[in-house]
Scaffold this motif. Sequence first.
Motif, PDB file in Angstrom:
ATOM      1  N   THR A  43       0.837  -1.211   0.000  1.00 13.39           N
ATOM      2  CA  THR A  43       0.000   0.000   0.000  1.00 13.39           C
ATOM      3  C   THR A  43       0.863   1.249   0.000  1.00 13.39           C
ATOM      4  N   HIS A  44       1.988   1.153   0.687  1.00 13.18           N
ATOM      5  CA  HIS A  44       2.889   2.295   0.689  1.00 13.18           C
ATOM      6  C   HIS A  44       3.363   2.615  -0.722  1.00 13.18           C
ATOM      7  N   VAL A  45       3.766   1.604  -1.418  1.00 16.48           N
ATOM      8  CA  VAL A  45       4.234   1.804  -2.791  1.00 16.48           C
ATOM      9  C   VAL A  45       3.107   2.308  -3.669  1.00 16.48           C
ATOM     10  N   MET A  46       1.946   1.778  -3.446  1.00 17.29           N
ATOM     11  CA  MET A  46       0.799   2.229  -4.230  1.00 17.29           C
ATOM     12  C   MET A  46       0.552   3.719  -4.022  1.00 17.29           C
ATOM     13  N   ASN A  47       0.677   4.116  -2.788  1.00 13.35           N
ATOM     14  CA  ASN A  47       0.489   5.531  -2.510  1.00 13.35           C
ATOM     15  C   ASN A  47       1.520   6.372  -3.244  1.00 13.35           C
ATOM     16  N   LEU A  48       2.758   5.909  -3.199  1.00 11.89           N
ATOM     17  CA  LEU A  48       3.809   6.631  -3.896  1.00 11.89           C
ATOM     18  C   LEU A  48       3.496   6.722  -5.384  1.00 11.89           C
ATOM     19  N   LEU A  49       3.050   5.606  -5.925  1.00  8.39           N
ATOM     20  CA  LEU A  49       2.732   5.607  -7.362  1.00  8.39           C
ATOM     21  C   LEU A  49       1.598   6.571  -7.676  1.00  8.39           C
ATOM     22  N   ARG A  50       0.642   6.548  -6.772  1.00  4.15           N
ATOM     23  CA  ARG A  50      -0.489   7.468  -6.990  1.00  4.15           C
ATOM     24  C   ARG A  50      -0.012   8.915  -6.999  1.00  4.15           C
ATOM     25  N   GLU A  51       0.897   9.178  -6.087  1.00  2.00           N
ATOM     26  CA  GLU A  51       1.429  10.532  -6.018  1.00  2.00           C
ATOM     27  C   GLU A  51       2.144  10.886  -7.316  1.00  2.00           C
ATOM     28  N   GLN A  52       2.917   9.906  -7.784  1.00  2.00           N
ATOM     29  CA  GLN A  52       3.674  10.156  -9.001  1.00  2.00           C
ATOM     30  C   GLN A  52       2.771  10.303 -10.204  1.00  2.00           C
ATOM     31  N   SER A  53       1.639   9.663 -10.132  1.00  2.00           N
ATOM     32  CA  SER A  53       0.759   9.688 -11.291  1.00  2.00           C
ATOM     33  C   SER A  53       0.261  11.104 -11.585  1.00  2.00           C
ATOM     34  N   ARG A  54       0.456  12.002 -10.634  1.00  2.00           N
ATOM     35  CA  ARG A  54       0.070  13.393 -10.893  1.00  2.00           C
ATOM     36  C   ARG A  54       1.060  14.063 -11.846  1.00  2.00           C
ATOM     37  N   THR A  55       2.292  13.591 -11.859  1.00  2.00           N
ATOM     38  CA  THR A  55       3.306  14.238 -12.686  1.00  2.00           C
ATOM     39  C   THR A  55       3.618  13.461 -13.948  1.00  2.00           C
ATOM     40  N   ARG A  56       3.316  12.171 -13.921  1.00  2.00           N
ATOM     41  CA  ARG A  56       3.555  11.423 -15.156  1.00  2.00           C
ATOM     42  C   ARG A  56       2.543  10.296 -15.240  1.00  2.00           C
ATOM     43  N   PRO A  57       2.231   9.869 -16.406  1.00  2.00           N
ATOM     44  CA  PRO A  57       1.232   8.800 -16.566  1.00  2.00           C
ATOM     45  C   PRO A  57       1.812   7.444 -16.155  1.00  2.00           C
ATOM     46  N   ILE A  58       1.029   6.745 -15.424  1.00  2.00           N
ATOM     47  CA  ILE A  58       1.450   5.425 -14.962  1.00  2.00           C
ATOM     48  C   ILE A  58       0.417   4.401 -15.383  1.00  2.00           C
ATOM     49  N   SER A  59       0.866   3.429 -16.134  1.00  2.00           N
ATOM     50  CA  SER A  59      -0.074   2.444 -16.651  1.00  2.00           C
ATOM     51  C   SER A  59      -0.409   1.413 -15.581  1.00  2.00           C
ATOM     52  N   PRO A  60      -1.562   0.839 -15.673  1.00  2.00           N
ATOM     53  CA  PRO A  60      -1.926  -0.240 -14.716  1.00  2.00           C
ATOM     54  C   PRO A  60      -0.964  -1.411 -14.817  1.00  2.00           C
ATOM     55  N   LYS A  61      -0.464  -1.621 -15.976  1.00  2.00           N
ATOM     56  CA  LYS A  61       0.503  -2.695 -16.165  1.00  2.00           C
ATOM     57  C   LYS A  61       1.720  -2.494 -15.276  1.00  2.00           C
ATOM     58  N   GLU A  62       2.165  -1.271 -15.251  1.00  2.00           N
ATOM     59  CA  GLU A  62       3.343  -0.949 -14.434  1.00  2.00           C
ATOM     60  C   GLU A  62       3.055  -1.198 -12.967  1.00  2.00           C
ATOM     61  N   ILE A  63       1.884  -0.802 -12.561  1.00  2.00           N
ATOM     62  CA  ILE A  63       1.515  -1.021 -11.157  1.00  2.00           C
ATOM     63  C   ILE A  63       1.495  -2.493 -10.834  1.00  2.00           C
ATOM     64  N   GLU A  64       0.908  -3.214 -11.707  1.00  2.00           N
ATOM     65  CA  GLU A  64       0.813  -4.658 -11.470  1.00  2.00           C
ATOM     66  C   GLU A  64       2.197  -5.276 -11.373  1.00  2.00           C
ATOM     67  N   ARG A  65       3.054  -4.814 -12.237  1.00  2.00           N
ATOM     68  CA  ARG A  65       4.404  -5.347 -12.232  1.00  2.00           C
ATOM     69  C   ARG A  65       5.098  -5.060 -10.902  1.00  2.00           C
ATOM     70  N   MET A  66       4.872  -3.862 -10.455  1.00  2.00           N
ATOM     71  CA  MET A  66       5.478  -3.460  -9.185  1.00  2.00           C
ATOM     72  C   MET A  66       4.999  -4.355  -8.044  1.00  2.00           C
ATOM     73  N   VAL A  67       3.708  -4.561  -8.024  1.00  2.00           N
ATOM     74  CA  VAL A  67       3.140  -5.404  -6.965  1.00  2.00           C
ATOM     75  C   VAL A  67       3.715  -6.810  -7.030  1.00  2.00           C
ATOM     76  N   ASN A  68       3.827  -7.295  -8.218  1.00  2.00           N
ATOM     77  CA  ASN A  68       4.385  -8.648  -8.363  1.00  2.00           C
ATOM     78  C   ASN A  68       5.807  -8.719  -7.843  1.00  2.00           C
ATOM     79  N   ILE A  69       6.551  -7.702  -8.146  1.00  2.00           N
ATOM     80  CA  ILE A  69       7.936  -7.695  -7.676  1.00  2.00           C
ATOM     81  C   ILE A  69       7.986  -7.704  -6.155  1.00  2.00           C
TER      82      ILE A  69
END
Length: 256
Positions: free
Chosen positions: A88-114
């Motif tokens: 969830t922490h990483v997700m929050n960070l990603l969400r924050e970043q998504s304001r400055t650059r586009p983040i695909s769901p694929k990328e998120i999924e990959r992150m979670v898997n890692i």
Amino acid sequence: VLSIRGIQEEDPPDAQLMRLDNMLLAEGVSGPEKRGRGGPMAVAATSGGCPNDNSIEHSDYRAKLSQIRQIYHSELEKYEQACSEFTTHVMNLLREQSRTRPISPKEIERMVNIIHGKFSTIQMQLKQSTCEAVMILRSRFLDARRKRRNFSKQATEVLNEYFYSHLSNPYPSEEAKEELAKKGGITVSQVSNWFGNKRIRYKKNMGKFQEEANIYAAKTAVDATNVVAQGNQANSPSTPNSDGFLTPCHTSDRKI
DNA sequence: TAGGATGATTAAGT
DNA sequence: ACTTAATCATCCTA
């Protein structure tokens, strides 16, 4: 910060993990908390088990085992919690970043898997060390050598009697073993063990057993035959031997 | 408490 | 499957 590009998969896919899981399950470490039942306990599997003193020693064993199980479960829970928190922490960070650059769901999924992969390797280590602990515990408690008891007087008497009266061929048949086991109140496996030990130890140091040999030879001679009432007592202290199964002289033991 | 006695296990051979 | 030989772990005695 999160420039994770590692695609480092573990070398053995899941075979190892499967084995660990199976073993933990078989030992009753993982799986449901079973109380009072000792289901998959492979006790008395080996030879010569003592069917008497179960359960007293076992309660100790089970106590330690449940201790291991508790530690295992609490650690496992800790890891899972940490994993979800970190996710969830990483997700929050990603969400924050998504304001400055586009983040695909694929990328998120990959992150979670890692992340999950990382934590599962940690869990793997936990399972590994838990297995080790269980193995050590098993060898500590379930190894029959740890609770060795000497045989009764009766048992050693019977065994020695047979051994010294069949010194030229001290290899009892299956039936003879069963007979000896019954007379001595021990198992057939124990009889086999005893003869194995006795033969090798006798052969290794015959001098040490001479006295014993004389005692049992006299004993069986007395109770077997009263034919000759020789007043010829005793002596001939040495040289009772050379009738051994290890000497080439054979098949000459027909007492007249 | 050190060291021998003793029962059980293991490795290797048959 | 059974034996030997070595070894382990405990018991027992001086």
